[in-house]
Design a protein around this motif. Structure first.
Motif, PDB file in Angstrom:
ATOM      1  N   LEU A  86       0.700  -5.203  -8.650  1.00 18.08           N
ATOM      2  CA  LEU A  86       1.345  -5.595  -7.398  1.00 18.08           C
ATOM      3  C   LEU A  86       1.626  -4.379  -6.527  1.00 18.08           C
ATOM      4  O   LEU A  86       1.371  -4.373  -5.313  1.00 18.08           O
ATOM      5  CB  LEU A  86       2.649  -6.306  -7.738  1.00 18.08           C
ATOM      6  N   LEU A  87       2.134  -3.339  -7.177  1.00 23.03           N
ATOM      7  CA  LEU A  87       2.436  -2.098  -6.458  1.00 23.03           C
ATOM      8  C   LEU A  87       1.167  -1.482  -5.902  1.00 23.03           C
ATOM      9  O   LEU A  87       1.139  -0.951  -4.776  1.00 23.03           O
ATOM     10  CB  LEU A  87       3.123  -1.123  -7.413  1.00 23.03           C
ATOM     11  N   LEU A  88       0.064  -1.595  -6.700  1.00 19.68           N
ATOM     12  CA  LEU A  88      -1.219  -1.073  -6.236  1.00 19.68           C
ATOM     13  C   LEU A  88      -1.671  -1.767  -4.969  1.00 19.68           C
ATOM     14  O   LEU A  88      -2.059  -1.130  -3.987  1.00 19.68           O
ATOM     15  CB  LEU A  88      -2.250  -1.253  -7.348  1.00 19.68           C
ATOM     16  N   ILE A  89      -1.583  -3.110  -4.974  1.00 23.08           N
ATOM     17  CA  ILE A  89      -2.002  -3.869  -3.791  1.00 23.08           C
ATOM     18  C   ILE A  89      -1.127  -3.512  -2.605  1.00 23.08           C
ATOM     19  O   ILE A  89      -1.614  -3.337  -1.474  1.00 23.08           O
ATOM     20  CB  ILE A  89      -1.943  -5.382  -4.070  1.00 23.08           C
ATOM     21  N   THR A  90       0.183  -3.370  -2.850  1.00 24.93           N
ATOM     22  CA  THR A  90       1.100  -3.063  -1.746  1.00 24.93           C
ATOM     23  C   THR A  90       0.784  -1.713  -1.137  1.00 24.93           C
ATOM     24  O   THR A  90       0.695  -1.568   0.087  1.00 24.93           O
ATOM     25  CB  THR A  90       2.542  -3.077  -2.266  1.00 24.93           C
ATOM     26  N   ILE A  91       0.612  -0.685  -2.007  1.00 28.49           N
ATOM     27  CA  ILE A  91       0.358   0.653  -1.477  1.00 28.49           C
ATOM     28  C   ILE A  91      -0.972   0.692  -0.740  1.00 28.49           C
ATOM     29  O   ILE A  91      -1.108   1.291   0.332  1.00 28.49           O
ATOM     30  CB  ILE A  91       0.405   1.689  -2.617  1.00 28.49           C
ATOM     31  N   PHE A  92      -1.977   0.009  -1.322  1.00 29.78           N
ATOM     32  CA  PHE A  92      -3.280  -0.088  -0.680  1.00 29.78           C
ATOM     33  C   PHE A  92      -3.139  -0.653   0.736  1.00 29.78           C
ATOM     34  O   PHE A  92      -3.668  -0.128   1.703  1.00 29.78           O
ATOM     35  CB  PHE A  92      -4.135  -1.000  -1.545  1.00 29.78           C
ATOM     36  N   SER A  93      -2.396  -1.771   0.847  1.00 34.23           N
ATOM     37  CA  SER A  93      -2.265  -2.407   2.156  1.00 34.23           C
ATOM     38  C   SER A  93      -1.417  -1.559   3.082  1.00 34.23           C
ATOM     39  O   SER A  93      -1.665  -1.491   4.275  1.00 34.23           O
ATOM     40  CB  SER A  93      -1.681  -3.804   2.029  1.00 34.23           C
ATOM     41  N   MET A  94      -0.390  -0.851   2.541  1.00 32.61           N
ATOM     42  CA  MET A  94       0.439  -0.018   3.406  1.00 32.61           C
ATOM     43  C   MET A  94      -0.368   1.120   4.006  1.00 32.61           C
ATOM     44  O   MET A  94      -0.136   1.535   5.130  1.00 32.61           O
ATOM     45  CB  MET A  94       1.617   0.575   2.615  1.00 32.61           C
ATOM     46  N   LEU A  95      -1.347   1.630   3.241  1.00 34.83           N
ATOM     47  CA  LEU A  95      -2.111   2.756   3.759  1.00 34.83           C
ATOM     48  C   LEU A  95      -3.209   2.314   4.707  1.00 34.83           C
ATOM     49  O   LEU A  95      -3.521   3.003   5.671  1.00 34.83           O
ATOM     50  CB  LEU A  95      -2.732   3.541   2.604  1.00 34.83           C
ATOM     51  N   LEU A  96      -3.815   1.150   4.433  1.00 34.38           N
ATOM     52  CA  LEU A  96      -4.976   0.770   5.226  1.00 34.38           C
ATOM     53  C   LEU A  96      -4.647  -0.142   6.388  1.00 34.38           C
ATOM     54  O   LEU A  96      -5.338  -0.125   7.404  1.00 34.38           O
ATOM     55  CB  LEU A  96      -6.023   0.093   4.337  1.00 34.38           C
ATOM     56  N   ALA A  97      -3.585  -0.953   6.253  1.00 35.59           N
ATOM     57  CA  ALA A  97      -3.306  -1.920   7.312  1.00 35.59           C
ATOM     58  C   ALA A  97      -3.022  -1.296   8.674  1.00 35.59           C
ATOM     59  O   ALA A  97      -3.503  -1.825   9.680  1.00 35.59           O
ATOM     60  CB  ALA A  97      -2.153  -2.838   6.892  1.00 35.59           C
ATOM     61  N   PRO A  98      -2.244  -0.186   8.767  1.00 34.21           N
ATOM     62  CA  PRO A  98      -2.020   0.361  10.109  1.00 34.21           C
ATOM     63  C   PRO A  98      -3.294   0.754  10.828  1.00 34.21           C
ATOM     64  O   PRO A  98      -3.391   0.609  12.057  1.00 34.21           O
ATOM     65  CB  PRO A  98      -1.121   1.568   9.852  1.00 34.21           C
ATOM     66  N   PHE A  99      -4.299   1.257  10.068  1.00 26.36           N
ATOM     67  CA  PHE A  99      -5.573   1.582  10.719  1.00 26.36           C
ATOM     68  C   PHE A  99      -6.214   0.349  11.323  1.00 26.36           C
ATOM     69  O   PHE A  99      -6.669   0.348  12.472  1.00 26.36           O
ATOM     70  CB  PHE A  99      -6.542   2.198   9.710  1.00 26.36           C
ATOM     71  N   VAL A 100      -6.249  -0.744  10.518  1.00 22.74           N
ATOM     72  CA  VAL A 100      -6.878  -1.980  10.985  1.00 22.74           C
ATOM     73  C   VAL A 100      -6.113  -2.532  12.173  1.00 22.74           C
ATOM     74  O   VAL A 100      -6.702  -3.018  13.146  1.00 22.74           O
ATOM     75  CB  VAL A 100      -6.925  -2.994   9.822  1.00 22.74           C
ATOM     76  N   ILE A 101      -4.762  -2.443  12.111  1.00 23.85           N
ATOM     77  CA  ILE A 101      -3.958  -2.989  13.201  1.00 23.85           C
ATOM     78  C   ILE A 101      -4.182  -2.186  14.474  1.00 23.85           C
ATOM     79  O   ILE A 101      -4.290  -2.751  15.566  1.00 23.85           O
ATOM     80  CB  ILE A 101      -2.472  -3.004  12.802  1.00 23.85           C
ATOM     81  N   ALA A 102      -4.300  -0.838  14.329  1.00 25.73           N
ATOM     82  CA  ALA A 102      -4.570  -0.006  15.511  1.00 25.73           C
ATOM     83  C   ALA A 102      -5.904  -0.389  16.134  1.00 25.73           C
ATOM     84  O   ALA A 102      -6.038  -0.491  17.361  1.00 25.73           O
ATOM     85  CB  ALA A 102      -4.557   1.456  15.116  1.00 25.73           C
ATOM     86  N   TRP A 103      -6.905  -0.603  15.267  1.00 26.43           N
ATOM     87  CA  TRP A 103      -8.214  -1.064  15.717  1.00 26.43           C
ATOM     88  C   TRP A 103      -8.101  -2.358  16.525  1.00 26.43           C
ATOM     89  O   TRP A 103      -8.653  -2.498  17.610  1.00 26.43           O
ATOM     90  CB  TRP A 103      -9.045  -1.324  14.475  1.00 26.43           C
ATOM     91  N   ALA A 104      -7.371  -3.319  15.950  1.00 28.37           N
ATOM     92  CA  ALA A 104      -7.250  -4.633  16.587  1.00 28.37           C
ATOM     93  C   ALA A 104      -6.485  -4.527  17.904  1.00 28.37           C
ATOM     94  O   ALA A 104      -6.800  -5.220  18.866  1.00 28.37           O
ATOM     95  CB  ALA A 104      -6.566  -5.616  15.648  1.00 28.37           C
TER      96      ALA A 104
END
Lengths: 255, 210
Positions: B185-203
């Motif tokens: 669970l922690l792995l998925i959370t950290i993964f999303s915390m690191l990658l989601a801002p990039f995707v959101i900036a893109w969008a």
């Protein structure tokens, strides 16, 4: 500089239409040929399974459609990446038209899987890893279409849908490796490599034929849909008028 | 900035508590004693509450004009988005997570199970907020994008839900099994915390074309 102008000339809509429209009929007939041979072998040459008698033969629809659902999502992700990063407009059209076929094949895979599961496992549906992730894939396809339909500005819609398909690529390794990571109800790998298979030859070859049929069918229908979409988008251009003129002249001449 | 006015703060808490209380009322006293359903009730309620409050994440900024400030100022968009979603998590979701042990004790869960549930919610909810942020950024310009947002974001919530509930349900087999699920669970959370801002900036940059 000339390389980029060369690529810009290659990747226009007109080039794509003129080069690829001829192959639609040919690819469709070839794929139907493979379909007929595959089904013929399936019904008349493959032996009955030891436990499942002839019920296992639904594998010849289930496996190609499941394989194609994943393959189409991979293609969609690849073309979305091409669109977002290199701004190739054809790639966006290809991704958009693949979604329809991809969602249909995913639904077909889930349905044939359920029909196969009822006599074999005794239940229509079970929440194990592979089935759940395949259902998630269906939701991703439907979400793509929903987003594309909801956003009215076409450029913004293309970019947002491309981002969505790239984010959803995370699901694909989960589907593929789910039977290896979790030992639950769905059976393990059948086709492990090129020479190492546990399935017997007479059952394998019709399966490969059906997979080839599904691939060719996907390519044919994508080219067909993309060409019609190109005609729709470029309807003010001169080359479209010329194409339609020659096409109607051909029809009038036949009549 | 997270809420239009202070009374909205109570909405998410009340919604969560009400939904959690609805389940034992409808299930009846016999089924509630089995304790298998309890982590699932809390997790589903938190997922629904987060989906409700996601509207306040970037839509309010879009309506008030802060969104253009995000894109125009020289500060890198990754950090702006990261801190925005992190503050949203702290203000909106952490109260829900801290109420959960009180409700859990009210449902007669063991102390260790309540602790595992609390830890799973702590590990999983940032991931839920960040993945929800991806969905919000995609439907930002739509006037009525609420239902589509739910549909887009739920496929990404399903793995977090599965690992979150199984960490409590598998507690009977040993502490190490639960900790293994918490680690994923922690792995998925950290993964999303690191990658989601990039995707959101893109969008964000894509949707500003309109």
């Amino acid at each position: 500089m000339s390389y980029f102008t060369f690529l810009k000339n290659i990747l226009t809509f007109e080039f794509f239409y003129k080069k690829f429209n001829k192959f639609t009929k040919l690819l469709l007939y070839v794929s139907l040929f493979f379909f007929c041979i595959g089904l013929f072998f399936c019904f008349f040459y493959t032996p009955l399974d030891y436990q499942q008698k002839s019920m296992f033969k639904i594998i010849y629809i289930h496996v190609p459609s499941a394989f194609l659902s994943i393959f189409i999502y991979l293609c969609m992700g690849f073309f979305s990446f091409l669109y977002i990063y290199f701004n190739v407009k054809i790639a966006d059209l290809i991704a958009m038209e693949s979604v329809r076929i991809g969602s249909m094949f995913t639904f077909l895979a889930l349905m044939t899987g359920s029909i196969w599961a009822k006599p074999m496992w005794g239940t229509w549906w079970v929440w194990d890893a592979r089935l759940t992730s395949e259902l998630i894939l269906l939701f991703l396809y439907l979400g793509y279409s929903g987003l594309r339909f909801a956003i009215k500005n076409t450029k913004v819609a293309s970019k947002c849908c491309a981002i969505l398909s790239l984010v959803g690529l995370v699901n694909l390794p989960v589907i593929h490796y789910s039977v290896q990571w979790w030992y639950t109800l769905h059976q393990g790998y059948t086709l492990r490599g090129f020479f190492d298979n546990t399935i017997s030859g007479s059952m394998l070859y019709p399966l490969l034929l059906m997979v080839i049929f599904s691939l060719l069918f996907y390519i044919a229908s994508v080219i067909f849909s993309v060409c019609s979409r190109i005609l729709e988008i470029e309807k003010d251009k001169v080359w479209v008028y010329k194409e339609v003129f020659t096409f109607t002249k051909k029809i009038n001449r036949k009549v | 900035m997270c809420f239009k006015n202070l009374s909205e703060f109570g909405v998410s808490i009340f919604f969560y508590v009400l939904v959690v209380c609805l389940f034992p009322i409808s299930l009846g006293s016999y089924f509630i004693q089995s304790k298998l359903i309890l982590p699932c009730i809390f997790w589903v309620s938190i997922v629904l509450s987060i989906l409700l409050t996601l509207d306040g994440l970037f839509k309010i900024d879009y309506e008030n004009g802060f969104f253009d400030h995000y894109l125009l100022c020289d500060y890198p968009l990754f950090f702006l988005i990261f801190t925005r979603i992190l503050t949203h998590w702290i203000i909106v979701v952490l109260p829900l997570v801290f109420i959960t042990p009180l409700l859990g004790l009210g449902f007669n869960l063991d102390k260790m199970e309540v602790l595992i549930l609390f830890l799973s919610l702590l590990c999983g909810t940032p991931g839920l907020c960040f993945l929800g942020g991806i969905g919000v950024s995609l439907v930002l310009t739509l006037p009525r994008g609420g239902v589509l947002l739910t549909f887009l974001v739920l496929p990404f919530y399903i793995p977090i839900l599965i690992f979150g509930t199984s960490s409590v349900l598998l507690f009977n087999y040993g502490l190490s099994v639960s900790v293994a699920q918490l680690a994923v669970l922690l792995l998925i959370t950290i993964f999303s915390m690191l990658l989601a801002p990039f995707v959101i900036a893109w969008a964000f940059r894509a949707s500003i074309l309109s």
